[in-house]
Design a protein around this motif. Sequence first.
Motif, PDB file in Angstrom:
ATOM      1  N   LYS A 141      19.641   0.218  -8.678  1.00 13.13           N
ATOM      2  CA  LYS A 141      20.397   0.982  -9.677  1.00 13.13           C
ATOM      3  C   LYS A 141      19.477   1.880 -10.507  1.00 13.13           C
ATOM      4  O   LYS A 141      19.813   3.021 -10.799  1.00 13.13           O
ATOM      5  N   GLY A 142      18.336   1.340 -10.893  1.00 14.56           N
ATOM      6  CA  GLY A 142      17.398   2.121 -11.697  1.00 14.56           C
ATOM      7  C   GLY A 142      16.517   3.037 -10.875  1.00 14.56           C
ATOM      8  O   GLY A 142      15.779   3.843 -11.434  1.00 14.56           O
ATOM      9  N   ARG A 143      16.581   2.897  -9.528  1.00 18.95           N
ATOM     10  CA  ARG A 143      15.783   3.690  -8.600  1.00 18.95           C
ATOM     11  C   ARG A 143      14.291   3.597  -8.948  1.00 18.95           C
ATOM     12  O   ARG A 143      13.601   4.607  -9.096  1.00 18.95           O
ATOM     13  N   MET A 144      13.830   2.355  -9.087  1.00 19.45           N
ATOM     14  CA  MET A 144      12.427   2.096  -9.400  1.00 19.45           C
ATOM     15  C   MET A 144      11.877   1.061  -8.432  1.00 19.45           C
ATOM     16  O   MET A 144      12.606   0.200  -7.945  1.00 19.45           O
ATOM     17  N   VAL A 145      10.567   1.149  -8.181  1.00 25.52           N
ATOM     18  CA  VAL A 145       9.896   0.220  -7.280  1.00 25.52           C
ATOM     19  C   VAL A 145       8.725  -0.414  -8.018  1.00 25.52           C
ATOM     20  O   VAL A 145       7.962   0.278  -8.703  1.00 25.52           O
ATOM     21  N   TYR A 146       8.584  -1.740  -7.889  1.00 24.91           N
ATOM     22  CA  TYR A 146       7.503  -2.468  -8.536  1.00 24.91           C
ATOM     23  C   TYR A 146       6.698  -3.231  -7.483  1.00 24.91           C
ATOM     24  O   TYR A 146       7.266  -3.780  -6.535  1.00 24.91           O
ATOM     25  N   VAL A 147       5.395  -3.269  -7.659  1.00 22.53           N
ATOM     26  CA  VAL A 147       4.530  -4.128  -6.864  1.00 22.53           C
ATOM     27  C   VAL A 147       3.720  -4.975  -7.839  1.00 22.53           C
ATOM     28  O   VAL A 147       3.085  -4.443  -8.747  1.00 22.53           O
ATOM     29  N   ASN A 148       3.798  -6.296  -7.658  1.00 17.49           N
ATOM     30  CA  ASN A 148       3.146  -7.224  -8.593  1.00 17.49           C
ATOM     31  C   ASN A 148       3.598  -6.978 -10.029  1.00 17.49           C
ATOM     32  O   ASN A 148       2.829  -7.143 -10.976  1.00 17.49           O
ATOM     33  N   GLY A 149       4.840  -6.547 -10.185  1.00 14.11           N
ATOM     34  CA  GLY A 149       5.383  -6.299 -11.514  1.00 14.11           C
ATOM     35  C   GLY A 149       4.993  -4.968 -12.120  1.00 14.11           C
ATOM     36  O   GLY A 149       5.429  -4.627 -13.224  1.00 14.11           O
ATOM     37  N   GLU A 150       4.179  -4.175 -11.392  1.00  5.84           N
ATOM     38  CA  GLU A 150       3.738  -2.874 -11.881  1.00  5.84           C
ATOM     39  C   GLU A 150       4.644  -1.776 -11.318  1.00  5.84           C
ATOM     40  O   GLU A 150       4.909  -1.724 -10.118  1.00  5.84           O
ATOM     41  N   LEU A 151       5.098  -0.893 -12.196  1.00  6.95           N
ATOM     42  CA  LEU A 151       5.961   0.207 -11.775  1.00  6.95           C
ATOM     43  C   LEU A 151       5.166   1.230 -10.963  1.00  6.95           C
ATOM     44  O   LEU A 151       4.094   1.655 -11.370  1.00  6.95           O
ATOM     45  N   ILE A 152       5.701   1.607  -9.797  1.00  7.74           N
ATOM     46  CA  ILE A 152       5.054   2.588  -8.931  1.00  7.74           C
ATOM     47  C   ILE A 152       5.680   3.959  -9.169  1.00  7.74           C
ATOM     48  O   ILE A 152       6.909   4.095  -9.168  1.00  7.74           O
ATOM     49  N   ALA A 153       4.865   4.960  -9.376  1.00  8.12           N
ATOM     50  CA  ALA A 153       5.359   6.325  -9.574  1.00  8.12           C
ATOM     51  C   ALA A 153       5.701   6.932  -8.218  1.00  8.12           C
ATOM     52  O   ALA A 153       4.823   7.174  -7.394  1.00  8.12           O
ATOM     53  N   ILE A 154       6.985   7.150  -7.974  1.00  6.15           N
ATOM     54  CA  ILE A 154       7.419   7.715  -6.701  1.00  6.15           C
ATOM     55  C   ILE A 154       8.391   8.859  -6.936  1.00  6.15           C
ATOM     56  O   ILE A 154       9.045   8.940  -7.972  1.00  6.15           O
ATOM     57  N   THR A 155       8.489   9.742  -5.955  1.00  2.84           N
ATOM     58  CA  THR A 155       9.407  10.869  -6.034  1.00  2.84           C
ATOM     59  C   THR A 155      10.799  10.442  -5.585  1.00  2.84           C
ATOM     60  O   THR A 155      10.991   9.353  -5.018  1.00  2.84           O
ATOM     61  N   LYS A 156      11.767  11.337  -5.801  1.00  8.07           N
ATOM     62  CA  LYS A 156      13.153  11.038  -5.403  1.00  8.07           C
ATOM     63  C   LYS A 156      13.252  10.803  -3.902  1.00  8.07           C
ATOM     64  O   LYS A 156      13.873   9.839  -3.441  1.00  8.07           O
ATOM     65  N   LYS A 157      12.648  11.682  -3.120  1.00  9.30           N
ATOM     66  CA  LYS A 157      12.730  11.542  -1.667  1.00  9.30           C
ATOM     67  C   LYS A 157      11.996  10.292  -1.191  1.00  9.30           C
ATOM     68  O   LYS A 157      12.441   9.628  -0.250  1.00  9.30           O
TER      69      LYS A 157
END
Length: 229
Positions: A141-157
């Motif tokens: 829903k938030g369109r976010m990805v986390y690894v080890n609890g850290e937010l990863i900066a990713i583009t829309k595509k």
Amino acid sequence: MKEKILIVDDEGDIVSFLKDTLEDEGYEVFTAYDGNEAIEKSRLYPDLILLDVMMPNKNGYEVCRDIRDIVSCPIIFLTAKQEEQDIINGLSIGGDDYISKPFSLRQLKARIKAHLRRDRRNFNNHEKSNLYFGKLSIDLKGRMVYVNGELIAITKKEFDIIEFLAANCGQVFSKEQIYEKIWGYDAEGDSSAIAEHIKNIRRKFANFDSDIEYISTIWGVGYKWQKGI
């Protein structure tokens, strides 16, 4: 893949007994002995948590509040506190079940199976707002990805590609299939862009977790998402 259970209790004998019992049932079991350790271990993204209420550092209610931003798995409180208000408190802050000590082992195992079965049904019906793969979690829903609890900066595509592959974990897709799904059938462009996007996704993941390659290349065919450990 084995379903993962996190046991949180400051009584070593109970933890040891439950760990042996659940491992005999075929589960992968993690343990924590206080509230702070429980929060840290929750980043292993268990499929279910057995959580004691009375513990050092943080009690079970505080732990439950803190980890609900990390995990959405079922949480079963195990506690000697049997007052109705205690039960209401536990369920109202994000717990899914409440079993009083001393408890029936057969009943506990049955409830664990029931919660995991219900959770699998929810997953298959796409009712989850998060996907979990080892150390990686995807907030749909938030369109976010986390690894080890850290937010990863990713583009829309990049997120679109991650969401598509992860939702179809284990299935192989060609670059053309991925391109058509993300950009649309009538889009003007080249499916070779997929390889560059996936290269960027892998690089970003590796900055936080170099042990697992979540997107595998199937040479001569395409790509597939594999579940992390």
